[in-house]
Design a protein around this motif. Structure first.
Motif, PDB file in Angstrom:
ATOM      1  N   VAL A   1       0.836  -1.201   0.000  1.00  0.00           N
ATOM      2  CA  VAL A   1       0.000   0.000   0.000  1.00  0.00           C
ATOM      3  C   VAL A   1       0.872   1.253   0.000  1.00  0.00           C
ATOM      4  CG1 VAL A   1      -1.703   1.329   1.321  1.00  0.00           C
ATOM      5  CG2 VAL A   1      -1.921  -1.159   1.150  1.00  0.00           C
ATOM      6  N   MET A   2       2.006   1.156   0.676  1.00  0.00           N
ATOM      7  CA  MET A   2       2.922   2.285   0.779  1.00  0.00           C
ATOM      8  C   MET A   2       3.362   2.803  -0.589  1.00  0.00           C
ATOM      9  SD  MET A   2       6.490   2.286   2.906  1.00  0.00           S
ATOM     10  CE  MET A   2       5.701   1.553   4.350  1.00  0.00           C
ATOM     11  N   LYS A   3       3.426   1.911  -1.560  1.00  0.00           N
ATOM     12  CA  LYS A   3       3.916   2.284  -2.885  1.00  0.00           C
ATOM     13  C   LYS A   3       3.009   3.291  -3.583  1.00  0.00           C
ATOM     14  CE  LYS A   3       6.240  -2.167  -3.544  1.00  0.00           C
ATOM     15  NZ  LYS A   3       6.276  -3.430  -4.327  1.00  0.00           N
TER      16      LYS A   3
ATOM     17  N   LEU B   1       8.701   1.735  13.186  1.00  0.00           N
ATOM     18  CA  LEU B   1       9.892   2.511  12.826  1.00  0.00           C
ATOM     19  C   LEU B   1      10.404   2.106  11.447  1.00  0.00           C
ATOM     20  CD1 LEU B   1      11.804   2.590  16.242  1.00  0.00           C
ATOM     21  CD2 LEU B   1      10.649   4.502  15.100  1.00  0.00           C
ATOM     22  N   ASP B   2      10.313   0.824  11.145  1.00  0.00           N
ATOM     23  CA  ASP B   2      10.705   0.350   9.813  1.00  0.00           C
ATOM     24  C   ASP B   2       9.780   0.942   8.748  1.00  0.00           C
ATOM     25  OD1 ASP B   2      12.221  -1.461   7.998  1.00  0.00           O
ATOM     26  OD2 ASP B   2      10.263  -2.421   7.772  1.00  0.00           O
ATOM     27  N   TYR B   3       8.476   1.011   9.065  1.00  0.00           N
ATOM     28  CA  TYR B   3       7.517   1.643   8.156  1.00  0.00           C
ATOM     29  C   TYR B   3       7.936   3.077   7.853  1.00  0.00           C
ATOM     30  CZ  TYR B   3       3.473  -1.479   7.562  1.00  0.00           C
ATOM     31  OH  TYR B   3       2.624  -2.474   7.174  1.00  0.00           O
ATOM     32  N   PHE B   4       8.256   3.813   8.917  1.00  0.00           N
ATOM     33  CA  PHE B   4       8.613   5.221   8.742  1.00  0.00           C
ATOM     34  C   PHE B   4       9.834   5.374   7.838  1.00  0.00           C
ATOM     35  CE2 PHE B   4       6.677   6.446  13.140  1.00  0.00           C
ATOM     36  CZ  PHE B   4       5.408   6.294  12.600  1.00  0.00           C
ATOM     37  N   GLU B   5      10.804   4.489   8.008  1.00  0.00           N
ATOM     38  CA  GLU B   5      12.000   4.551   7.171  1.00  0.00           C
ATOM     39  C   GLU B   5      11.670   4.238   5.714  1.00  0.00           C
ATOM     40  OE1 GLU B   5      15.214   5.518   7.729  1.00  0.00           O
ATOM     41  OE2 GLU B   5      14.282   6.286   9.562  1.00  0.00           O
ATOM     42  N   ARG B   6      10.845   3.229   5.506  1.00  0.00           N
ATOM     43  CA  ARG B   6      10.472   2.854   4.138  1.00  0.00           C
ATOM     44  C   ARG B   6       9.632   3.938   3.467  1.00  0.00           C
ATOM     45  NH1 ARG B   6       9.892  -3.399   3.074  1.00  0.00           N
ATOM     46  NH2 ARG B   6      11.216  -4.292   4.692  1.00  0.00           N
TER      47      ARG B   6
ATOM     48  N   TYR C   1       9.226   6.829  -0.626  1.00  0.00           N
ATOM     49  CA  TYR C   1       8.097   7.247  -1.461  1.00  0.00           C
ATOM     50  C   TYR C   1       7.678   8.682  -1.142  1.00  0.00           C
ATOM     51  CZ  TYR C   1       8.024   2.224  -2.174  1.00  0.00           C
ATOM     52  OH  TYR C   1       8.387   0.925  -2.467  1.00  0.00           O
ATOM     53  N   ASP C   2       8.626   9.445  -0.605  1.00  0.00           N
ATOM     54  CA  ASP C   2       8.406  10.860  -0.290  1.00  0.00           C
ATOM     55  C   ASP C   2       7.251  11.075   0.676  1.00  0.00           C
ATOM     56  OD1 ASP C   2      10.497  11.737  -1.982  1.00  0.00           O
ATOM     57  OD2 ASP C   2       9.182  11.527  -3.722  1.00  0.00           O
ATOM     58  N   MET C   3       7.077  10.146   1.608  1.00  0.00           N
ATOM     59  CA  MET C   3       6.088  10.303   2.669  1.00  0.00           C
ATOM     60  C   MET C   3       6.838  10.453   3.986  1.00  0.00           C
ATOM     61  SD  MET C   3       3.098   7.519   1.751  1.00  0.00           S
ATOM     62  CE  MET C   3       4.209   6.114   1.659  1.00  0.00           C
ATOM     63  N   THR C   4       6.483  11.453   4.747  1.00  0.00           N
ATOM     64  CA  THR C   4       7.163  11.672   6.016  1.00  0.00           C
ATOM     65  C   THR C   4       6.151  11.920   7.125  1.00  0.00           C
ATOM     66  OG1 THR C   4       7.355  14.058   5.590  1.00  0.00           O
ATOM     67  CG2 THR C   4       9.216  12.658   4.931  1.00  0.00           C
ATOM     68  N   VAL C   5       6.579  11.672   8.349  1.00  0.00           N
ATOM     69  CA  VAL C   5       5.768  11.976   9.530  1.00  0.00           C
ATOM     70  C   VAL C   5       6.656  12.716  10.519  1.00  0.00           C
ATOM     71  CG1 VAL C   5       4.233   9.991   9.266  1.00  0.00           C
ATOM     72  CG2 VAL C   5       6.347   9.752  10.595  1.00  0.00           C
ATOM     73  N   ASN C   6       6.024  13.399  11.458  1.00  0.00           N
ATOM     74  CA  ASN C   6       6.793  14.083  12.494  1.00  0.00           C
ATOM     75  C   ASN C   6       7.578  13.065  13.318  1.00  0.00           C
ATOM     76  OD1 ASN C   6       5.604  16.484  11.669  1.00  0.00           O
ATOM     77  ND2 ASN C   6       3.974  16.363  13.209  1.00  0.00           N
TER      78      ASN C   6
END
Length: 205
Positions: free
Chosen positions: A80-82, A139-144, A148-153
């Protein structure tokens, strides 16, 4: 590990669940279990070499099923992240709470052993271990996501650890308090509403 799947063995399993549930691992008695199923203690030890292996035989199949499904959720999340849509990724993750609560109640007797009766076994930190797994996976999700140019605080490691632990621990409170399945599923919706709003605010989603 158990050495057969005879009718006697199945009776031992049922008696063991009852004994561990009533007395907890540390106070459970192999002698009482043997008496319950009409075996000598020596005969019981031919099925299980010791009390901890008996407890493990009860809980490990369910843990294995849970871990397999957890991995499926992770792999699906990576797909889904893609799409590059943080909101869609978040919506997908929210379904996990209800599924997990349903799974817990499909195997309620086993989770009651894990959460409430495992003191003295290698499973006594089960809830904490689940929180650590969720922490590492997230945390692995956040790194991946960065690919795909998605970031969180970002949060401090301590704050993130404590919040994830609170989130995961809250789920198993339904088991500790003996909720009915209906109560637990309603509680799962409440947890989603409560933690989802908080996580979105903190992470900037």
């Amino acid at each position: 590990m158990p050495r057969d799947k005879t009718e006697a063995h199945e009776k031992i399993i049922a008696a063991a669940v009852s004994e561990f549930t009533e007395h907890g691992f540390e106070n459970a008695s192999m002698r009482r279990i043997a008496s319950e199923v009409g075996l000598t203690v020596g005969a019981l030890y031919r099925h299980f070499p010791n009390k901890e292996e008996m407890f493990a035989a009860l809980v490990e199949p369910t843990i294995s099923k849970l871990m397999a499904k957890y991995q499926e959720f992770c792999e699906h999340g990576y797909e889904v992240m893609k799409c590059g849509d943080v909101q869609q990724l978040w919506n997908e993750s929210e379904s996990e709470t209800k599924w997990l609560m349903s799974f817990i109640y499909d195997h309620f007797d086993i989770f009651r052993l894990l959460v409430c009766r495992s003191q003295g076994t290698r499973f006594e930190s089960f809830v904490h271990d689940m929180a650590l797994l969720e922490e590492r996976s997230t945390l692995d999700y956040f790194e991946r996501m960065k690919q795909y140019d998605m970031t969180v605080n970002e949060l401090s490691k301590q704050e993130f650890h404590m919040l994830v632990t609170a989130n995961v621990s809250a789920l198993f409170e339904a088991v500790i308090h003996g909720f009915s399945r209906e109560e637990a599923m309603h509680y799962a919706e409440t947890l989603d509403a409560f933690f989802s709003a908080g996580w979105k605010k903190i992470l900037g989603i």
